[in-house]
Design an enzyme around this catalytic site. Structure first.
Site, short mmCIF file in Angstrom:
data_model
loop_
_atom_site.label_atom_id
_atom_site.label_comp_id
_atom_site.label_asym_id
_atom_site.label_seq_id
_atom_site.Cartn_x
_atom_site.Cartn_y
_atom_site.Cartn_z
N ILE A 81 0.85 -1.20 0.00
CA ILE A 81 0.00 0.00 0.00
C ILE A 81 0.88 1.24 0.00
O ILE A 81 1.81 1.35 0.82
CB ILE A 81 -0.95 0.00 1.22
CG1 ILE A 81 -1.84 -1.25 1.17
CG2 ILE A 81 -1.82 1.27 1.23
CD1 ILE A 81 -2.77 -1.41 2.35
N HIS A 87 8.99 4.33 -0.91
CA HIS A 87 9.24 2.95 -0.46
C HIS A 87 8.33 1.97 -1.21
O HIS A 87 8.77 0.90 -1.63
CB HIS A 87 8.98 2.87 1.06
CG HIS A 87 9.47 1.61 1.68
ND1 HIS A 87 10.81 1.30 1.81
CD2 HIS A 87 8.80 0.56 2.22
CE1 HIS A 87 10.94 0.13 2.40
NE2 HIS A 87 9.73 -0.35 2.66
N1 INI Z 1 5.74 -5.00 2.64
C1 INI Z 1 4.53 -5.30 2.13
O1 INI Z 1 4.23 -6.48 1.88
N2 INI Z 1 3.64 -4.31 1.91
C2 INI Z 1 3.92 -2.99 2.15
O2 INI Z 1 3.03 -2.13 1.93
C3 INI Z 1 5.19 -2.66 2.68
N3 INI Z 1 5.53 -1.30 2.96
O3 INI Z 1 4.74 -0.40 2.64
O4 INI Z 1 6.58 -1.00 3.51
C4 INI Z 1 6.11 -3.71 2.93
N4 INI Z 1 7.33 -3.46 3.43
C5 INI Z 1 8.17 -4.48 3.98
C6 INI Z 1 9.02 -5.19 2.93
O5 INI Z 1 8.22 -6.07 2.16
C7 INI Z 1 10.12 -6.01 3.58
O6 INI Z 1 9.55 -6.97 4.42
C8 INI Z 1 11.13 -5.16 4.38
O7 INI Z 1 11.60 -4.08 3.61
C9 INI Z 1 12.34 -6.04 4.80
O8 INI Z 1 13.04 -6.51 3.67
#
Ligand code: INI
Length: 154
Positions: A81, A87
């Site tokens: 989202i 990010h």
């Molecule tokens: N991961 C998601 O599955 N959805 C998201 O919206 C999201 N945001 O917005 O940050 C998200 N971040 C975590 C990412 O997938 C990793 O787990 C993290 O960066 C560690 O590698």
């Protein structure tokens, strides 16, 4: 000759790779995917669920499962989202291309059931509300692709 997958009950095991991030949404995608598999004759004892922290972690696991030779298809479920920074673009982009690459590397259907939404409301609508359930659709796609792969020469 036209090759096309049908929706008959597929053989083999299925893996779901589900992100815990935005769990409220991904749990509903998982419910939808399990429902679709069950209704296509895939009993729960032929389904493995692997949980990963976020959508970014889905591809490496999908690729490992895909290459293991144990599964007819891997169904990837997540929800990204948009926030206030860029990010979102990195996570959504990596998940998308990584899942595509996992399928190519593994040579089996690796299905993209990751929601990429601007708002939580959009995600809710795609996880069982106004816009259907994309987890269900991903599993139906997996069934069609497994049956198609079986028919293709080579
Ligand atoms: N991961 C998601 O599955 N959805 C998201 O919206 C999201 N945001 O917005 O940050 C998200 N971040 C975590 C990412 O997938 C990793 O787990 C993290 O960066 C560690 O590698």
């Amino acid at each position: 000759m036209i090759y096309e997958g049908d929706f008959s009950s597929p053989a083999g095991r299925f893996a779901l790779v589900a992100a815990r991030f935005n769990a409220v949404i991904v749990e509903q995608l998982t419910v939808g995917a399990l429902d679709a598999l069950k209704r296509h004759g895939v009993a729960e004892d032929r389904i493995d669920i692997v949980k990963v922290p976020g959508s970014f972690e889905i591809p490496v696991v999908a690729q490992k499962l895909g290459k293991s030779g144990k599964y007819a298809a891997v169904i990837c479920l997540g929800c990204v989202i948009r926030g206030d920074t860029d990010h979102y673009d990195h996570v959504a982009g990596s998940a998308t291309s990584g899942i595509a690459n996992a399928g190519l590397a593994a040579g089996i259907p690796v299905i993209f059931g990751v929601l990429t939404c601007d708002t939580l409301e959009q995600a809710v609508h795609r996880a069982g509300a106004k816009a259907g359930n994309k987890g269900f659709e991903a599993a139906v796609c997996a069934v069609e692709m497994v049956n198609l792969m079986k028919k293709l020469p080579g």
